[in-house]
Design a protein around this motif. Structure first.
Motif, PDB file in Angstrom:
ATOM      1  N   LYS A 218      -1.768  -0.594  -9.579  1.00  8.34           N
ATOM      2  CA  LYS A 218      -3.070   0.006  -9.856  1.00  8.34           C
ATOM      3  C   LYS A 218      -3.423   1.003  -8.763  1.00  8.34           C
ATOM      4  CE  LYS A 218      -6.852  -2.223  -9.186  1.00  8.34           C
ATOM      5  NZ  LYS A 218      -7.937  -3.220  -9.226  1.00  8.34           N
ATOM      6  N   ARG A 219      -4.510   1.689  -8.944  1.00  7.29           N
ATOM      7  CA  ARG A 219      -4.988   2.680  -7.977  1.00  7.29           C
ATOM      8  C   ARG A 219      -6.357   2.257  -7.489  1.00  7.29           C
ATOM      9  NH1 ARG A 219      -7.660   7.920  -8.747  1.00  7.29           N
ATOM     10  NH2 ARG A 219      -7.144   9.331  -7.011  1.00  7.29           N
ATOM     11  N   ARG A 220      -6.494   2.185  -6.162  1.00 10.16           N
ATOM     12  CA  ARG A 220      -7.755   1.735  -5.586  1.00 10.16           C
ATOM     13  C   ARG A 220      -8.812   2.828  -5.691  1.00 10.16           C
ATOM     14  NH1 ARG A 220      -6.448  -1.019   0.180  1.00 10.16           N
ATOM     15  NH2 ARG A 220      -6.796   1.169   0.749  1.00 10.16           N
ATOM     16  N   SER A 221     -10.034   2.464  -5.364  1.00  8.05           N
ATOM     17  CA  SER A 221     -11.137   3.423  -5.457  1.00  8.05           C
ATOM     18  C   SER A 221     -11.015   4.543  -4.435  1.00  8.05           C
ATOM     19  CB  SER A 221     -12.476   2.698  -5.261  1.00  8.05           C
ATOM     20  OG  SER A 221     -12.489   2.036  -3.998  1.00  8.05           O
ATOM     21  N   ASP A 222     -10.323   4.281  -3.321  1.00 12.89           N
ATOM     22  CA  ASP A 222     -10.146   5.315  -2.306  1.00 12.89           C
ATOM     23  C   ASP A 222      -8.928   6.189  -2.585  1.00 12.89           C
ATOM     24  OD1 ASP A 222      -8.270   3.398  -1.843  1.00 12.89           O
ATOM     25  OD2 ASP A 222      -8.669   3.188   0.309  1.00 12.89           O
TER      26      ASP A 222
ATOM     27  N   LEU B   1       0.835  -1.196   0.000  1.00 15.11           N
ATOM     28  CA  LEU B   1       0.000   0.000   0.000  1.00 15.11           C
ATOM     29  C   LEU B   1       0.872   1.249   0.000  1.00 15.11           C
ATOM     30  CD1 LEU B   1      -2.780  -1.039   2.548  1.00 15.11           C
ATOM     31  CD2 LEU B   1      -2.785  -1.227   0.054  1.00 15.11           C
TER      32      LEU B   1
ATOM     33  N   LYS C  25      -1.600   8.312  -1.559  1.00 15.37           N
ATOM     34  CA  LYS C  25      -2.534   8.814  -2.565  1.00 15.37           C
ATOM     35  C   LYS C  25      -1.824   9.589  -3.674  1.00 15.37           C
ATOM     36  CE  LYS C  25      -6.639   8.989   0.354  1.00 15.37           C
ATOM     37  NZ  LYS C  25      -7.769   9.798   0.846  1.00 15.37           N
TER      38      LYS C  25
ATOM     39  N   HIS D 129      -2.533   4.075  -3.972  1.00 17.14           N
ATOM     40  CA  HIS D 129      -1.830   3.367  -5.040  1.00 17.14           C
ATOM     41  C   HIS D 129      -1.254   2.059  -4.505  1.00 17.14           C
ATOM     42  CE1 HIS D 129      -1.918   7.495  -6.633  1.00 17.14           C
ATOM     43  NE2 HIS D 129      -1.865   6.926  -7.830  1.00 17.14           N
ATOM     44  N   VAL D 130      -1.441   1.001  -5.266  1.00 19.49           N
ATOM     45  CA  VAL D 130      -0.973  -0.334  -4.890  1.00 19.49           C
ATOM     46  C   VAL D 130       0.320  -0.616  -5.654  1.00 19.49           C
ATOM     47  CG1 VAL D 130      -1.520  -2.783  -4.790  1.00 19.49           C
ATOM     48  CG2 VAL D 130      -3.326  -1.088  -4.464  1.00 19.49           C
TER      49      VAL D 130
END
Length: 287
Positions: free
Chosen positions: A34-38, A19, A22, A41-42
């Motif tokens: 990828k980028r999570r919905s919240d 994790l 942002k 960035h992963v």
């Protein structure tokens, strides 16, 4: 059974090493999966393991382990770098980095390392900047928003978490010892990752207080513990019987000459060798 890589990925996921934040730096974009919905960035953990292996190869190439300097001004990274230095022989600089440590020959803390490892290139930017002046290669644990300026090898991972940064240093130390031949199948790496975790003194005190309260609630007293064998309060018995008459000595006291105590103490016979003290006649008479 899981392979070594699968176990490592499982540990990285458990410590939230994947994790990021942002924000994302343009140089760290290739390491973002990828980028999570919240908005978080992963990071790609496959790249993390590859970069740890590459960093370990660089560290092993340094002949003198003390020429490797590990720096962390962040609180969560101080205990991990101390443990890393303990196992690999590196030099740890925990806490504030003194400016000029790599460039000012006059000050006492001057060092000439051959390799620099930092826990966070943003917080430890002074060390990274001075390393660039002295042509020292830099290995850094980088989050998604970490700047890669003057960083030669960036290891993607969460460098802000207490557990994540400790696990990254633990894995790096394990890989270094494995390549040196200290750790192998015959003598595996037995150091627990828990020992690399930062421990807050306040949390330790709170845990000790809770343990003391739990012991008090359980009702433990001094009498609950096992008493030593035997009654220490009892009077020890002697083997000698004092009720029996004392043995007669070789000297028969009954045969001694009777004293004339009945006639008075003044008429009693003087003992042998007794000298009469001089009569008290004042100071002049004493001379």
């Amino acid at each position: 059974p899981l392979t070594k890589k699968e176990k490592d990925l499982q540990m990285l996921l458990a410590c939230s090493t994947h994790l990021g934040s942002k924000n994302v730096d343009y140089q760290m974009a290739p390491y973002v999966w990828k980028r999570r919905s919240d908005g978080i960035h992963v990071l790609n953990l496959g790249d993390t393991l590859e970069k740890i292996n590459l960093a370990a190869r660089i560290i092993v190439a340094i002949e003198n382990p003390a020429d490797v300097v590990v720096v962390s001004a962040r609180t969560y990274g101080q205990r991990p770098i101390l443990k890393f230095a303990q196992h690999t022989g590196a030099t740890a600089v925990a806490g504030r980095f003194t400016p000029g440590a790599f460039t000012n020959h006059i000050q006492r803390s001057f060092k000439e390392p051959r390799l620099l490892i930092v826990a966070d290139p943003r917080v430890d930017n002074q060390a990274v900047l001075e390393a660039s002046y002295a042509n020292i290669p830099v290995i850094a644990f980088c989050d998604s928003d970490s700047p890669l300026r003057f960083v030669d090898v960036g290891i993607p991972g969460n460098n802000k978490g207490k557990h994540s940064i400790a696990l990254l240093f633990w894995m790096l130390a394990r890989e270094v010892l494995t390549m040196r031949g200290t750790v192998n199948d015959a003598s595996p790496w037995t150091e627990m990752v828990d020992l690399f975790f930062h421990r807050d003194p306040e949390e330790l005190e709170k845990a000790e207080e809770e343990a003391a309260e739990a012991e008090a609630d359980a009702g433990y007293t001094r009498n609950d513990y096992a008493e030593p064998a035997g009654d220490w309060n009892a009077v020890p018995l002697t083997t000698e019987d004092w009720s029996e008459a004392a043995p007669a000595s070789a000297l028969d006291w009954s045969a001694a000459q009777p004293t004339t105590a009945a006639a008075g103490w003044d008429t009693a016979a003087e003992p042998a060798g007794f000298q009469q003290p001089p009569a008290a006649g004042g100071w002049d008479g004493a001379r």
